[in-house]
Scaffold this motif. Structure first.
Motif, PDB file in Angstrom:
ATOM      1  N   THR A   1       0.848  -1.183   0.000  1.00 42.14           N
ATOM      2  CA  THR A   1       0.000   0.000   0.000  1.00 42.14           C
ATOM      3  C   THR A   1       0.886   1.236   0.000  1.00 42.14           C
ATOM      4  OG1 THR A   1      -1.936   1.030   1.042  1.00 42.14           O
ATOM      5  CG2 THR A   1      -0.255   0.166   2.531  1.00 42.14           C
ATOM      6  N   ASN A   2       0.325   2.387   0.344  1.00 32.75           N
ATOM      7  CA  ASN A   2       1.078   3.631   0.473  1.00 32.75           C
ATOM      8  C   ASN A   2       0.412   4.467   1.557  1.00 32.75           C
ATOM      9  OD1 ASN A   2      -0.971   5.524  -0.761  1.00 32.75           O
ATOM     10  ND2 ASN A   2      -0.702   4.065  -2.443  1.00 32.75           N
ATOM     11  N   ALA A   3       1.049   5.575   1.910  1.00 26.13           N
ATOM     12  CA  ALA A   3       0.610   6.317   3.100  1.00 26.13           C
ATOM     13  C   ALA A   3      -0.481   7.342   2.821  1.00 26.13           C
ATOM     14  CB  ALA A   3       1.809   6.994   3.758  1.00 26.13           C
ATOM     15  N   SER A   4      -1.147   7.263   1.672  1.00 25.53           N
ATOM     16  CA  SER A   4      -2.233   8.208   1.382  1.00 25.53           C
ATOM     17  C   SER A   4      -3.243   8.187   2.529  1.00 25.53           C
ATOM     18  CB  SER A   4      -2.912   7.803   0.074  1.00 25.53           C
ATOM     19  OG  SER A   4      -4.086   8.558  -0.102  1.00 25.53           O
ATOM     20  N   SER A   5      -3.569   9.366   3.045  1.00 25.09           N
ATOM     21  CA  SER A   5      -4.440   9.455   4.226  1.00 25.09           C
ATOM     22  C   SER A   5      -5.892   9.736   3.873  1.00 25.09           C
ATOM     23  CB  SER A   5      -3.946  10.578   5.137  1.00 25.09           C
ATOM     24  OG  SER A   5      -4.051  11.817   4.446  1.00 25.09           O
ATOM     25  N   GLY A   6      -6.161  10.130   2.632  1.00 26.28           N
ATOM     26  CA  GLY A   6      -7.514  10.550   2.246  1.00 26.28           C
ATOM     27  C   GLY A   6      -7.798  12.004   2.600  1.00 26.28           C
TER      28      GLY A   6
ATOM     29  N   PHE B   1      -4.237  13.459 -10.606  1.00 23.31           N
ATOM     30  CA  PHE B   1      -3.187  13.867  -9.674  1.00 23.31           C
ATOM     31  C   PHE B   1      -1.957  13.021  -9.982  1.00 23.31           C
ATOM     32  CE2 PHE B   1      -4.591  16.617  -6.108  1.00 23.31           C
ATOM     33  CZ  PHE B   1      -5.868  16.886  -6.574  1.00 23.31           C
ATOM     34  N   ALA B   2      -0.785  13.661  -9.978  1.00 25.45           N
ATOM     35  CA  ALA B   2       0.462  12.930 -10.195  1.00 25.45           C
ATOM     36  C   ALA B   2       1.390  13.193  -9.023  1.00 25.45           C
ATOM     37  CB  ALA B   2       1.115  13.389 -11.493  1.00 25.45           C
ATOM     38  N   LEU B   3       1.906  12.118  -8.467  1.00 23.23           N
ATOM     39  CA  LEU B   3       2.887  12.243  -7.381  1.00 23.23           C
ATOM     40  C   LEU B   3       4.219  11.792  -7.956  1.00 23.23           C
ATOM     41  CD1 LEU B   3       2.407  11.030  -3.755  1.00 23.23           C
ATOM     42  CD2 LEU B   3       4.528  10.678  -4.990  1.00 23.23           C
ATOM     43  N   GLU B   4       5.128  12.723  -8.108  1.00 25.76           N
ATOM     44  CA  GLU B   4       6.396  12.406  -8.756  1.00 25.76           C
ATOM     45  C   GLU B   4       7.565  12.770  -7.848  1.00 25.76           C
ATOM     46  OE1 GLU B   4       6.308  10.779 -11.481  1.00 25.76           O
ATOM     47  OE2 GLU B   4       4.260  11.161 -12.138  1.00 25.76           O
TER      48      GLU B   4
ATOM     49  N   GLY C   1       4.378  16.221  -4.692  1.00 26.92           N
ATOM     50  CA  GLY C   1       5.513  15.358  -4.348  1.00 26.92           C
ATOM     51  C   GLY C   1       5.140  14.422  -3.218  1.00 26.92           C
ATOM     52  N   PRO C   2       6.044  13.486  -2.859  1.00 31.86           N
ATOM     53  CA  PRO C   2       5.721  12.481  -1.844  1.00 31.86           C
ATOM     54  C   PRO C   2       5.508  13.087  -0.461  1.00 31.86           C
ATOM     55  CG  PRO C   2       8.040  12.339  -2.470  1.00 31.86           C
ATOM     56  CD  PRO C   2       7.397  13.307  -3.418  1.00 31.86           C
ATOM     57  N   GLU C   3       6.026  14.327  -0.238  1.00 29.77           N
ATOM     58  CA  GLU C   3       5.847  14.982   1.057  1.00 29.77           C
ATOM     59  C   GLU C   3       4.369  15.308   1.294  1.00 29.77           C
ATOM     60  OE1 GLU C   3       7.710  15.986  -1.409  1.00 29.77           O
ATOM     61  OE2 GLU C   3       7.020  17.947  -2.102  1.00 29.77           O
ATOM     62  N   ALA C   4       3.535  15.251   0.238  1.00 27.00           N
ATOM     63  CA  ALA C   4       2.099  15.518   0.384  1.00 27.00           C
ATOM     64  C   ALA C   4       1.391  14.400   1.144  1.00 27.00           C
ATOM     65  CB  ALA C   4       1.457  15.653  -1.000  1.00 27.00           C
ATOM     66  N   MET C   5       1.971  13.187   1.099  1.00 29.55           N
ATOM     67  CA  MET C   5       1.291  12.017   1.655  1.00 29.55           C
ATOM     68  C   MET C   5       1.224  12.078   3.168  1.00 29.55           C
ATOM     69  SD  MET C   5       1.764   8.573  -0.322  1.00 29.55           S
ATOM     70  CE  MET C   5       0.758   8.384  -1.787  1.00 29.55           C
ATOM     71  N   ASN C   6       0.027  11.898   3.682  1.00 29.78           N
ATOM     72  CA  ASN C   6      -0.178  11.845   5.128  1.00 29.78           C
ATOM     73  C   ASN C   6       0.312  13.119   5.803  1.00 29.78           C
ATOM     74  OD1 ASN C   6      -1.233  10.572   7.338  1.00 29.78           O
ATOM     75  ND2 ASN C   6       0.639   9.465   7.832  1.00 29.78           N
TER      76      ASN C   6
ATOM     77  N   ASP D   1       0.218  26.789  -2.550  1.00 32.79           N
ATOM     78  CA  ASP D   1       0.865  26.349  -1.312  1.00 32.79           C
ATOM     79  C   ASP D   1      -0.108  26.569  -0.168  1.00 32.79           C
ATOM     80  OD1 ASP D   1       3.737  25.661  -1.110  1.00 32.79           O
ATOM     81  OD2 ASP D   1       3.922  27.441  -2.403  1.00 32.79           O
ATOM     82  N   GLY D   2      -0.161  25.657   0.770  1.00 31.06           N
ATOM     83  CA  GLY D   2      -0.993  25.932   1.941  1.00 31.06           C
ATOM     84  C   GLY D   2      -1.518  24.665   2.552  1.00 31.06           C
ATOM     85  N   SER D   3      -2.489  24.824   3.453  1.00 32.46           N
ATOM     86  CA  SER D   3      -3.130  23.658   4.048  1.00 32.46           C
ATOM     87  C   SER D   3      -3.867  22.917   2.946  1.00 32.46           C
ATOM     88  CB  SER D   3      -4.120  24.095   5.123  1.00 32.46           C
ATOM     89  OG  SER D   3      -5.238  24.695   4.508  1.00 32.46           O
ATOM     90  N   LYS D   4      -4.188  21.639   3.178  1.00 27.85           N
ATOM     91  CA  LYS D   4      -4.909  20.886   2.151  1.00 27.85           C
ATOM     92  C   LYS D   4      -6.278  21.519   1.885  1.00 27.85           C
ATOM     93  CE  LYS D   4      -2.322  16.615   2.200  1.00 27.85           C
ATOM     94  NZ  LYS D   4      -2.229  15.166   2.428  1.00 27.85           N
ATOM     95  N   GLY D   5      -6.872  22.151   2.897  1.00 24.11           N
ATOM     96  CA  GLY D   5      -8.154  22.849   2.728  1.00 24.11           C
ATOM     97  C   GLY D   5      -8.025  24.022   1.768  1.00 24.11           C
TER      98      GLY D   5
END
Lengths: 209, 209
Positions: free
Chosen positions: A22-27, A136-139, A163-168, A188-192
């Protein structure tokens, strides 16, 4: 007002009854996009892998585990939707053979033959007709180039690059790319905050256009 | 009163910066055992993989990601403890080579060579001297036999046997096995109830003995 399909979260590909890839995607990004879409007055259907976020109660949520399940649920829902935002991080490899009992340790290496799972956004993109698709692309390297290649291959109208820093994470830094290769926005900012701005671009370019 | 080390939750073994092997351990059984141990007046140190449960605030929690990190943190803590309850489900295979960039899909199968990670309970069991060790075994076939083999190999004083249905569930059904092969107890119920009874057995047989 549009009827929007969101895929969200990770999927799991089991190698035996206990272990999985799996991967650390948090939703969280999917949740933020669902909130922004509901706030903009849209109807939202979410096909989600296993996550512990709380999606907005105005959204319909279909829960799935594997990538095949996500594809099949998303395809069924997409038939009744105006567009897709594919923010899920489906597990893109699965073991060729799944063991039905827990693999016992032997002290020896274990060789896993992995094959690719179907690409959900590419599959729905190829079938989209007059509907719109946002990918969405995570590279981790050659980011913008690889994201544009995916935009083209997956028949997307917009591609959001992160980028991968977005995960979780609570924060995100993204670029929104258009079909002509242009960078529509850098956010740039909070996910909201990032989700609100993405939904505004989707509204202007794909829904009200 | 004893000073008890608990390992809890899953660990993750990355194959690249995004994808990893893991399992569905939620940390709930570890959390329930920590609560039962605190309620019995013991001092509790938890070495935990990534989970979203809330451990009791009286416990000290050390967070880790990989199995090597869990072993190293647990070994350091075990030096100051009277006993170990190893309820974690550490990922027991890791890729021999970890890619430092996200593996790009090529359409071809991906062959992963996995090697075993160190066994945390067995390692601490071999070094335990006058300390006690309680292991957990999750088995899908020949359950009692395999659990007893593990009890012996990992130098445990007690082994708690459960099935894969325990993972990420509110309920549990376990057997507590002793060194002589006897079934000390069969316990059914919520993870809280099961944890209380396990702690009572640990108290009577290993702490107050």
């Amino acid at each position: 007002m549009a009827r929007i399909l969101l895929t969200s979260g990770p999927t799991r590909q089991y190698i035996d009854p206990v272990r999985y890839l799996t991967n650390a995607s948090s939703g969280r990004m999917g949740c933020s996009l669902a909130e922004a879409a509901v706030a903009a007055g849209h109807e939202v259907i979410i096909v989600s892998g296993p996550v512990s976020v709380t999606y907005p109660e105005q959204a319909t949520v279909v829960w799935v585990n594997t990538t095949d399940e996500m594809l099949s649920a998303a395809r069924e829902q997409f038939a009744q939707c105006d567009g897709l935002i594919g923010v899920a991080a489906p597990c893109d490899y699965r073991p060729e053979f799944v063991q039905d009992q827990k693999i016992a340790k032997t002290g020896q290496p274990l060789v896993l033959q992995l094959i690719e799972t179907p690409d959900i956004v590419a599959t729905l993109g190829a079938e989209k007709k007059d509907r719109w698709v946002v990918g969405f692309a995570l590279e981790t390297e050659d980011r913008r180039f690889r994201a544009l290649v995916k935009l083209e291959k997956k028949s997307c109208d917009l591609m959001v690059l992160n980028g991968p820093e977005a995960m979780n994470s609570e924060e995100n830094h993204v670029e929104v790319l258009a079909k002509d290769g242009s960078v529509v926005a850098t956010i740039d900012g909070s996910k909201g905050e990032v989700a609100s701005q993405i939904m505004q671009i989707v509204g202007e370019r794909l829904i009200d256009a």
